[in-house]
Design a protein around this motif. Structure first.
Motif, PDB file in Angstrom:
ATOM      1  N   GLY A  11      -4.810  -4.652 -11.029  1.00 28.18           N
ATOM      2  CA  GLY A  11      -6.070  -4.101 -10.552  1.00 28.18           C
ATOM      3  C   GLY A  11      -6.230  -4.094  -9.054  1.00 28.18           C
ATOM      4  N   ASP A  12      -5.376  -4.826  -8.332  1.00 30.38           N
ATOM      5  CA  ASP A  12      -5.471  -4.840  -6.867  1.00 30.38           C
ATOM      6  C   ASP A  12      -4.432  -3.925  -6.221  1.00 30.38           C
ATOM      7  N   MET A  13      -3.862  -3.016  -7.001  1.00 31.27           N
ATOM      8  CA  MET A  13      -2.895  -2.060  -6.462  1.00 31.27           C
ATOM      9  C   MET A  13      -3.347  -0.637  -6.774  1.00 31.27           C
ATOM     10  N   PRO A  14      -4.431  -0.162  -6.149  1.00 30.67           N
ATOM     11  CA  PRO A  14      -4.971   1.165  -6.467  1.00 30.67           C
ATOM     12  C   PRO A  14      -3.996   2.303  -6.208  1.00 30.67           C
ATOM     13  N   VAL A  28      -3.656   3.641 -20.075  1.00 27.45           N
ATOM     14  CA  VAL A  28      -3.484   2.808 -18.892  1.00 27.45           C
ATOM     15  C   VAL A  28      -4.388   1.589 -19.035  1.00 27.45           C
ATOM     16  N   VAL A  29      -3.832   0.406 -18.747  1.00 25.81           N
ATOM     17  CA  VAL A  29      -4.602  -0.831 -18.810  1.00 25.81           C
ATOM     18  C   VAL A  29      -4.676  -1.409 -17.403  1.00 25.81           C
ATOM     19  N   LEU A  30      -5.841  -1.303 -16.790  1.00 26.75           N
ATOM     20  CA  LEU A  30      -6.051  -1.832 -15.445  1.00 26.75           C
ATOM     21  C   LEU A  30      -6.377  -3.319 -15.572  1.00 26.75           C
ATOM     22  N   ASP A  31      -5.531  -4.155 -14.966  1.00 24.56           N
ATOM     23  CA  ASP A  31      -5.599  -5.590 -15.211  1.00 24.56           C
ATOM     24  C   ASP A  31      -6.333  -6.318 -14.091  1.00 24.56           C
ATOM     25  N   LEU A  32      -7.448  -6.953 -14.450  1.00 22.58           N
ATOM     26  CA  LEU A  32      -8.191  -7.782 -13.502  1.00 22.58           C
ATOM     27  C   LEU A  32      -7.880  -9.264 -13.686  1.00 22.58           C
ATOM     28  N   ALA A  38      -6.620 -15.173  -7.505  1.00 19.93           N
ATOM     29  CA  ALA A  38      -8.057 -15.470  -7.421  1.00 19.93           C
ATOM     30  C   ALA A  38      -8.696 -14.889  -6.160  1.00 19.93           C
ATOM     31  N   ALA A  39      -7.982 -14.926  -5.046  1.00 17.68           N
ATOM     32  CA  ALA A  39      -8.556 -14.475  -3.778  1.00 17.68           C
ATOM     33  C   ALA A  39      -8.807 -12.970  -3.743  1.00 17.68           C
ATOM     34  N   ARG A  40      -8.210 -12.226  -4.670  1.00 18.23           N
ATOM     35  CA  ARG A  40      -8.347 -10.770  -4.647  1.00 18.23           C
ATOM     36  C   ARG A  40      -9.108 -10.225  -5.857  1.00 18.23           C
ATOM     37  N   LYS A  41      -9.733 -11.099  -6.625  1.00 16.29           N
ATOM     38  CA  LYS A  41     -10.452 -10.659  -7.819  1.00 16.29           C
ATOM     39  C   LYS A  41     -11.582  -9.688  -7.482  1.00 16.29           C
ATOM     40  N   ASP A  42     -12.387 -10.004  -6.480  1.00 11.94           N
ATOM     41  CA  ASP A  42     -13.518  -9.137  -6.128  1.00 11.94           C
ATOM     42  C   ASP A  42     -13.033  -7.776  -5.649  1.00 11.94           C
ATOM     43  N   GLU A  43     -11.993  -7.803  -4.821  1.00  8.25           N
ATOM     44  CA  GLU A  43     -11.417  -6.553  -4.310  1.00  8.25           C
ATOM     45  C   GLU A  43     -10.879  -5.701  -5.457  1.00  8.25           C
ATOM     46  N   ALA A  44     -10.194  -6.344  -6.406  1.00  2.77           N
ATOM     47  CA  ALA A  44      -9.633  -5.611  -7.542  1.00  2.77           C
ATOM     48  C   ALA A  44     -10.740  -5.015  -8.400  1.00  2.77           C
ATOM     49  N   ARG A  45     -11.793  -5.773  -8.647  1.00  8.30           N
ATOM     50  CA  ARG A  45     -12.906  -5.275  -9.452  1.00  8.30           C
ATOM     51  C   ARG A  45     -13.507  -4.016  -8.830  1.00  8.30           C
ATOM     52  N   THR A  46     -13.695  -4.047  -7.534  1.00 13.88           N
ATOM     53  CA  THR A  46     -14.261  -2.885  -6.838  1.00 13.88           C
ATOM     54  C   THR A  46     -13.334  -1.683  -6.917  1.00 13.88           C
ATOM     55  N   SER A  47     -12.043  -1.916  -6.706  1.00 12.81           N
ATOM     56  CA  SER A  47     -11.071  -0.815  -6.737  1.00 12.81           C
ATOM     57  C   SER A  47     -11.006  -0.181  -8.117  1.00 12.81           C
ATOM     58  N   VAL A  48     -10.956  -1.011  -9.146  1.00 16.73           N
ATOM     59  CA  VAL A  48     -10.872  -0.499 -10.518  1.00 16.73           C
ATOM     60  C   VAL A  48     -12.147   0.246 -10.889  1.00 16.73           C
ATOM     61  N   ALA A  49     -13.300  -0.321 -10.565  1.00 15.99           N
ATOM     62  CA  ALA A  49     -14.579   0.306 -10.917  1.00 15.99           C
ATOM     63  C   ALA A  49     -14.718   1.679 -10.259  1.00 15.99           C
ATOM     64  N   ASP A  75     -17.329  -8.294 -14.491  1.00 14.56           N
ATOM     65  CA  ASP A  75     -16.218  -7.347 -14.650  1.00 14.56           C
ATOM     66  C   ASP A  75     -16.615  -6.192 -15.562  1.00 14.56           C
ATOM     67  N   ILE A  76     -17.195  -6.527 -16.715  1.00 17.84           N
ATOM     68  CA  ILE A  76     -17.541  -5.487 -17.694  1.00 17.84           C
ATOM     69  C   ILE A  76     -18.584  -4.542 -17.132  1.00 17.84           C
ATOM     70  N   ARG A  77     -19.624  -5.091 -16.501  1.00 18.17           N
ATOM     71  CA  ARG A  77     -20.681  -4.245 -15.941  1.00 18.17           C
ATOM     72  C   ARG A  77     -20.135  -3.314 -14.846  1.00 18.17           C
ATOM     73  N   ALA A  78     -19.173  -3.797 -14.096  1.00 14.51           N
ATOM     74  CA  ALA A  78     -18.638  -3.000 -12.992  1.00 14.51           C
ATOM     75  C   ALA A  78     -17.886  -1.771 -13.471  1.00 14.51           C
TER      76      ALA A  78
END
Length: 274
Positions: A11-14, A28-32, A38-49, A75-78
């Motif tokens: 999920g952190d590789m858009p 396609v399964v976008l993996d969060l 851990a340090a890139r979870k927020d960034e990945a969530r934003t990119s995937v959303a 994650d789900i709401r995003a």
């Protein structure tokens, strides 16, 4: 058409999202979760959303594997939206976790989104029959590495140590009337004949489709789960001979008995072919 190939993308590789969509996979399964530190979870969530909201899936299923614990609802709401096929929930141990996810998706207006539960602990494995009857659930899966660690078993190349777990989720799925489970990933994407043989064993156990970590694996998975012309012909012959039988049973070209149970298997082959 039911998907048979599910390609994971971190999920952190858009930069890889679009490539995955064009890889030839069914989903396609976008993996969060595991693929993102851990340090890139927020960034990945934003990119995937953002990507899920604006992309054109063009018939490809879009799933998101979310994190367990406190951030799961976020994650789900995003990612909830019209392009989302569904959510993969990791480390599921009870029906309640799916009920919570179902409620969040309903609140977000994602009425068509489905769920898949990953069984990755002994508790989750024993609860599989109940989990299989959860709301929105489309299919079960096993997180085999995590499950093996939780059970304290050592898995060799034959993976016979996982036979009970695999058969349990297949049985739970059939009893609940949901789709057969999707087989777990394999880290082998270089020895493709071995990977294909392993996938074929999983199909014989009752799995339908497989998660992949590399595009090189897609062709092997599709080859395993797509009936051959010979298999299709044999299935059509079984149904034809049974339909023309004067009783509830018939005989195939080899002199073997055909009944409704055999016909069900033949119909399943033709359904996969379609």
């Amino acid at each position: 058409m039911t998907a048979t190939t599910y390609l994971y993308v971190p999920g952190d590789m858009p930069q890889r999202f679009g490539k995955a969509l064009r890889s030839g996979t069914d989903a396609v399964v976008l993996d969060l979760e595991d693929a993102v530190v851990a340090a890139r979870k927020d960034e990945a969530r934003t990119s995937v959303a953002e990507w899920v909201a604006r992309c054109d899936p063009d018939g490809i299923e879009l799933w998101v594997r979310v994190n367990p614990g406190d951030v799961q609802a976020r994650d789900i709401r995003a990612v909830a939206g019209p392009n989302l096929t569904g959510i993969w929930l990791p480390k599921v141990e009870s029906v309640r976790e799916l009920e919570v996810a179902d409620r969040i998706l309903t609140e977000c207006g994602a009425d068509d989104a489905r769920l898949s539960a990953l069984v990755e602990t002994a508790t989750g494995l024993m609860a599989a029959p109940d989990i299989a009857r959860s709301p929105r659930l489309r299919f079960l899966q096993i997180g085999e590495v995590d499950l093996a660690a939780d059970l304290g078993i050592e898995v060799d190349d034959s993976a016979e140590q996982l036979l009970f777990a695999r058969s349990r989720v297949v049985t739970a799925s059939a009893a609940a009337g949901i789709e057969p489970p999707v087989a777990a990933v394999s880290v082998n994407f270089t020895d493709l004949p071995a990977f294909e043989a392993d996938t074929r064993r999983l199909r014989r156990l009752g799995f339908a489709g497989r998660a992949c970590i590399h595009p090189k694996q897609l062709q092997s998975v599709r080859a395993v789960f797509t009936p051959t012309a010979e298999e299709i012909g044999r299935a059509e012959e079984v149904l034809s001979r049974l339909a023309s039988a004067t009783s509830g049973v018939g005989v195939d070209a080899h002199g073997h008995l055909i009944d409704e149970a055999v016909a069900r298997s033949a119909r399943r082959v033709l359904a996969r072919a379609r």
